[in-house]
Design a protein around this motif. Structure first.
Motif, mmCIF file in Angstrom:
data_model
loop_
_atom_site.group_PDB
_atom_site.id
_atom_site.type_symbol
_atom_site.label_atom_id
_atom_site.label_comp_id
_atom_site.label_asym_id
_atom_site.label_seq_id
_atom_site.Cartn_x
_atom_site.Cartn_y
_atom_site.Cartn_z
ATOM 1 N N LEU B 80 1.077 -1.269 0.137
ATOM 2 C CA LEU B 80 0.280 0.449 0.030
ATOM 3 C C LEU B 80 0.843 1.475 0.223
ATOM 4 N N ARG B 81 -0.096 3.107 -0.610
ATOM 5 C CA ARG B 81 1.103 3.615 -0.781
ATOM 6 C C ARG B 81 1.275 3.920 0.663
ATOM 7 N N ALA B 82 0.370 4.069 1.922
ATOM 8 C CA ALA B 82 0.962 4.297 2.927
ATOM 9 C C ALA B 82 1.764 3.834 3.305
ATOM 10 N N ASP B 83 2.103 2.270 3.470
ATOM 11 C CA ASP B 83 3.036 1.192 3.876
ATOM 12 C C ASP B 83 4.255 1.701 3.889
ATOM 13 N N LEU B 84 4.089 1.631 2.066
ATOM 14 C CA LEU B 84 5.909 2.738 1.687
ATOM 15 C C LEU B 84 6.106 4.118 2.019
ATOM 16 N N VAL B 85 5.210 4.798 2.034
ATOM 17 C CA VAL B 85 5.551 6.132 2.809
ATOM 18 C C VAL B 85 6.284 5.755 3.846
ATOM 19 N N LYS B 86 5.349 4.913 5.263
ATOM 20 C CA LYS B 86 5.938 5.194 6.350
ATOM 21 C C LYS B 86 7.673 4.797 6.234
ATOM 22 N N VAL B 87 7.993 3.637 5.427
ATOM 23 C CA VAL B 87 9.126 2.773 5.494
ATOM 24 C C VAL B 87 10.124 3.937 4.869
ATOM 25 N N LEU B 88 9.467 4.942 3.961
ATOM 26 C CA LEU B 88 10.749 6.299 3.252
ATOM 27 C C LEU B 88 10.384 7.094 4.061
ATOM 28 N N ASN B 89 9.154 6.942 4.987
ATOM 29 C CA ASN B 89 9.775 8.388 6.077
ATOM 30 C C ASN B 89 10.585 7.966 6.792
ATOM 31 N N SER B 90 11.176 6.466 7.623
ATOM 32 C CA SER B 90 12.190 5.819 8.327
ATOM 33 C C SER B 90 12.999 6.164 7.928
ATOM 34 N N VAL B 92 14.335 8.155 5.249
ATOM 35 C CA VAL B 92 14.588 9.210 4.978
ATOM 36 C C VAL B 92 15.117 10.325 6.516
ATOM 37 N N LEU B 93 14.644 9.734 7.958
ATOM 38 C CA LEU B 93 15.783 10.032 8.692
ATOM 39 C C LEU B 93 16.935 9.998 9.316
ATOM 40 N N GLN B 94 17.164 8.460 8.474
ATOM 41 C CA GLN B 94 18.278 7.873 8.943
ATOM 42 C C GLN B 94 19.097 8.427 8.059
ATOM 43 N N GLY B 95 19.080 9.991 7.758
ATOM 44 C CA GLY B 95 20.856 10.416 7.257
ATOM 45 C C GLY B 95 20.675 10.480 5.838
ATOM 46 N N ALA B 96 20.737 11.902 5.085
ATOM 47 C CA ALA B 96 19.721 11.696 3.690
ATOM 48 C C ALA B 96 20.836 12.268 3.560
ATOM 49 N N SER B 97 21.859 13.082 3.672
ATOM 50 C CA SER B 97 23.200 14.325 3.375
ATOM 51 C C SER B 97 24.215 13.212 3.333
#
Lengths: 339, 255
Positions: B80-90, B92-97
């Motif tokens: 589901l999109r919502a589940d995918l976004v949940k994973v993506l949010n976590s 992204v938080l783990q350090g992007a730059s």
């Protein structure tokens, strides 16, 4: 054991396709694959193997013969005119092509693409995991090009097809929603609310300048709010991008994996087949739906496809003198003198 | 190399505070980190790309990194999109730059005007000599930002600012095979000949896209790239080796 499918005549637009070249979008490789994924899968299912490849033909038509052995074919797509020698067959059917017979596929009453899936495997090189032809980059199919007269396609591991032609029943073929459903975005914020309103209420006409890469739409021009150049991002099948001239185009099977024009919307997966089957001059309208609605439509279609296709015997509508003689129709006449 | 070193001064807007999740139909999601060509934005894209490839989520079918966004092609009947976004949010938080490339490629490149068809023209527009142009280009450190346009066409960030020139108003004819180009503030290694609005300032004997070779594609998005100048003679020697299936660019794994 093998037999060869000989292309006797090929109009423009005929190529070998499978479900597409997946996994290399990140390297700039176009996915290609069928324009009408629904008809393609119907033909493959009727041929007994969902994974294989098929010949995609367009309005230019195709004529074929079998050499060295009989070849079973499953045909599905638009309402094309299919003839096995002189016998007219339904536009979705399975048939047995025997050496000496001639199969012709011509544009019919509607539809732009038709698939011919062999009962067996097309013996072609696997290019980046796919048989799909992308002529612009010279990949896949027969030498990376469109099919032409004289081409010989070897069919290996052939499977028998029904002796008599049969109709394919696949309820999702030819489904034609009143409006093409779209999800707005990803760059709808590049357009004013008025431009989006125009996009959703206009009657669009499919342009003659349409091909496997993109379907051009003629109608009102869509004004950009903040220019027509965006920093490139990814592109999906059915993305509706609007270059500087304001005339939208729907990106189809031969799209590039990335692009640099704002995309006002994407046609949802369930409605791509119907869109692909439109012809130049056909009119279409768009309706905006939510992700949930798009997924519900996708699920309904996936269920229908998972239920598979059915084959139905043909009811003969044309009776040749030879056919009637063979039936021995006078065999039941009684002799009145003896009663 | 840290992304900050790719950038002398910030010429472009920074990444968004948090990424935008933009639907491209029900089966593709564009995760957008910014709206410009920028090393820091691209590092966010490549970090998420690497993390998602690692995560191997069922239903995630294909990842396409671009300058400023990651396109995720997925099967919404599986994830589901919502589940995918949940994973993506976590993720992204783990350090992007904190993007660290896995490899650096040394790509041979010949800047001889006999092969580098547009180097004289580009140098004139930039107000320098062809030698100055080639020296500046060869001293640059680049990153593979994305592929696009055609198979094996690899877009590179990190072009020295002094080599930034606008693209041509109308495209030149088909590029020679392996053309190395500049245009619009970026560099590009091409594969098969195509018309382009960029300037051919070098040629590599390496084949960026060769079906008969395993692997057919060499440089991953996110890899670092530098150019090793070679003369005319060396170019043809390497080209002959490449034609026999050899990989003539050098790949160094980075720790």
């Amino acid at each position: 054991m093998s037999a060869t499918l000989r292309i006797l005549k090929a109009g423009p637009g005929a190529s070998v396709q499978d479900k597409g070249r997946l996994g290399f979008l990140r390297f700039g490789v176009t996915p290609a694959g069928p324009m009408d994924p629904g008809a393609f899968i119907a033909a493959r299912l009727a041929a007994g193997d969902a994974k294989g490849a098929a010949i995609e033909a367009s309005l230019g038509g195709l004529e074929l013969a079998a050499e060295g052995g009989e070849i079973g074919l499953a045909i599905a797509g638009g309402a094309f005119d299919i003839r096995l020698d002189e016998r007219a067959l339904p536009s979705a059917c399975v048939l047995r092509l025997v050496p000496g017979a001639r199969l012709s596929v011509r544009a019919g009453s509607a539809g732009a693409w038709v698939y011919l899936a062999p009962f067996g495997r097309l013996d072609l090189p696997f290019v980046l995991g796919s048989y799909a032809t992308h002529a612009r980059s010279g990949l896949g199919g027969v030498d990376g090009r469109m099919l032409r007269a004289g081409d010989a396609l070897k069919i290996v591991d052939p499977r028998p097809a029904p002796v008599e032609p049969m109709a394919i029943l696949a309820p999702w073929i030819g489904e034609r929603p009143a409006k093409s459903r779209v999800m707005l975005g990803p760059q709808q914020d590049y357009f004013s609310p008025e431009a989006i309103e125009t996009f959703l209420t206009a009657r669009w006409r499919l342009s003659e300048r349409s091909d496997r890469m993109a379907y051009r739409l003629e109608g009102p021009l869509l004004q950009h709010l903040k220019g027509h150049d965006i920093v490139s991002d990814g592109v999906a099948f059915g993305a509706i991008q609007t270059p500087g001239d304001g005339a939208p185009l729907v990106l189809m099977a031969d799209r590039q994996p990335t692009g640099g024009y704002p995309k006002i919307a994407n046609v949802i997966g369930a409605d791509l087949s119907a869109l692909a089957q439109m012809r130049a001059g056909d009119l279409l309208e768009f309706a905006s739906v939510s992700w949930e609605q798009a997924v519900a439509a996708r699920r309904a279609r996936a269920r229908a496809i998972a239920a598979g296709v059915a084959l139905e015997p043909l009811l003969r509508k044309e009776f040749s003198p030879e056919f009637l003689l063979e039936r021995n129709l006078v065999g039941g006449v009684i002799d009145g003198r003896k009663t | 190399m840290a992304p900050s070193r790719l950038r002398a001064a910030r010429m472009t807007p920074p990444p968004y505070e948090s990424p935008r999740y933009l639907d491209a139909g029900e089966a593709a999601l564009s995760v957008e980190f910014g709206d410009s060509v920028d090393p820091e934005i691209n590092a966010c894209v490549l970090t998420l790309d690497a993390a998602l490839r690692e995560a191997k989520l069922p239903g995630v079918e294909e990842l396409v990194p671009t300058y400023r966004s990651l396109m995720i092609h997925y099967e919404p009947l599986t994830i589901l999109r919502a589940d995918l976004v949940k994973v993506l949010n976590s993720l992204v938080l783990q350090g992007a730059s904190a993007f660290t490339p896995k490899a650096r490629w040394r790509v041979p490149c010949c800047y001889d005007p006999a092969l580098a068809e547009d180097i004289i023209e580009a140098a004139r527009i930039l107000g320098m000599s062809p030698d100055q142009l080639s020296a500046l280009h060869a001293n640059g450190c680049y990153r593979a930002y994305m592929y696009g346009f055609a198979p094996g066409w690899c877009y590179l960030g990190g072009l020295p600012e002094s080599l930034a020139l606008p693209r041509r108003a109308s495209p030149r004819g088909a590029t020679p095979p392996g053309a190395v180009l500049i245009g619009g503030g970026l560099s590009l290694i091409s594969a098969n000949p195509m018309p382009t609005g960029w300037y051919v300032i070098g040629r590599t004997p390496e084949r960026m896209f060769a079906l008969e070779r395993e692997p057919p594609l060499l440089i991953e998005p996110g890899d670092d790239v530098c150019f090793e100048p070679v003369d005319h003679e060396m170019f043809f020697a390497l080209e002959a080796r490449a034609a026999r299936g050899e990989i003539v660019a050098l790949r160094e794994a980075l720790p």
